[in-house]
Design an enzyme around this catalytic site. Structure first.
Site, mmCIF file in Angstrom:
data_model
loop_
_atom_site.group_PDB
_atom_site.id
_atom_site.type_symbol
_atom_site.label_atom_id
_atom_site.label_comp_id
_atom_site.label_asym_id
_atom_site.label_seq_id
_atom_site.Cartn_x
_atom_site.Cartn_y
_atom_site.Cartn_z
ATOM 1 C CG ASP A 84 -1.785 1.180 1.330
ATOM 2 O OD1 ASP A 84 -2.981 1.031 1.038
ATOM 3 O OD2 ASP A 84 -1.299 2.268 1.685
ATOM 4 C CE1 TYR A 142 0.827 7.765 2.535
ATOM 5 C CE2 TYR A 142 1.375 5.544 1.878
ATOM 6 C CZ TYR A 142 0.548 6.425 2.541
ATOM 7 O OH TYR A 142 -0.541 5.943 3.211
ATOM 8 C CE LYS A 185 -3.676 4.672 1.033
ATOM 9 N NZ LYS A 185 -2.280 4.261 0.973
ATOM 10 C CG HIS A 228 -4.419 9.334 0.868
ATOM 11 N ND1 HIS A 228 -3.078 9.411 0.649
ATOM 12 C CD2 HIS A 228 -4.544 8.783 2.101
ATOM 13 C CE1 HIS A 228 -2.426 8.935 1.690
ATOM 14 N NE2 HIS A 228 -3.304 8.543 2.582
#
Length: 193
Positions: A54, A59, A84, A115
């Site tokens: 994930d 990120y 996401k 998200h």
């Protein structure tokens, strides 16, 4: 150090019939980027049997996650990959998804999530619920991604019951998941399974 392999991770069958490993590795490293650390973490996780990963555009490590997955030698069909949509990309869902695929350097994503239900403009200002793009408008654009064949399932993340209930009357495709984070302190944690 003893390493226990995940030899028989149970699966969850999503509402479209797709199977998702019930145990997965989140690639948030505690700060943005951290690409090399993330890449090594994914490599180690693959060695001990993880097959669900994930990550997220936000990120800033999709490239390293994808590299570790590709270089593992494990067939892509044996890996479940989630990424996401960033809050700043609610107005450009298709373009953001294509950018994630390019960073991951893979043909498809198993699960693509919104998200957060709050969009942000390019300055980082969180849009009011009634400002466009609303999470309903964003979801409708996400539904279109299913026709590309480049994503198998779509879902949401961090939706409250109230937000989720506000979305449902407007969907053609019911979200396959609502991924929520469970925060606990070690002194108060009680297993939920």
């Amino acid at each position: 150090m003893t390493v226990e392999f995940l030899s028989s991770t149970p699966s969850i069958t999503l509402n479209n019939g797709q199977k998702m490993p019930a145990v997965g590795l989140g690639c948030w490293m505690g700060s943005y980027g951290e690409g090399e650390r993330c890449e090594q973490m994914v490599r180690t996780a693959l060695k001990v049997g993880y097959r669900h990963f994930d990550t997220a555009a936000g990120y800033q490590n999709e490239e390293h996650t994808g590299k570790a997955l590709r270089e593992s030698g494990i067939p892509r069909s044996e890996i479940f990959l989630t990424t996401k949509l960033a809050n700043t990309d609610h107005h450009r869902v298709k373009e953001a998804f294509e950018a994630s695929l390019a960073r991951l350097d893979c043909e498809y994503v198993d699960l693509y999530l919104m998200h957060w239900p709050q969009a942000q403009d390019e300055s980082g200002r969180v849009l009011k619920q009634e400002e466009s793009p609303t999470f309903v408008e964003t979801w409708r654009e996400m539904e279109k991604l299913l026709d590309t064949g480049k994503v198998k399932s779509i879902g949401v993340s961090n939706f409250s019951v109230k937000t989720f209930d506000a979305l449902l009357p407007h969907v053609n495709v019911v979200p396959a998941v609502n991924q929520v984070r469970m925060i606990h302190s070690s002194s108060t944690f009680k297993p939920c399974i």
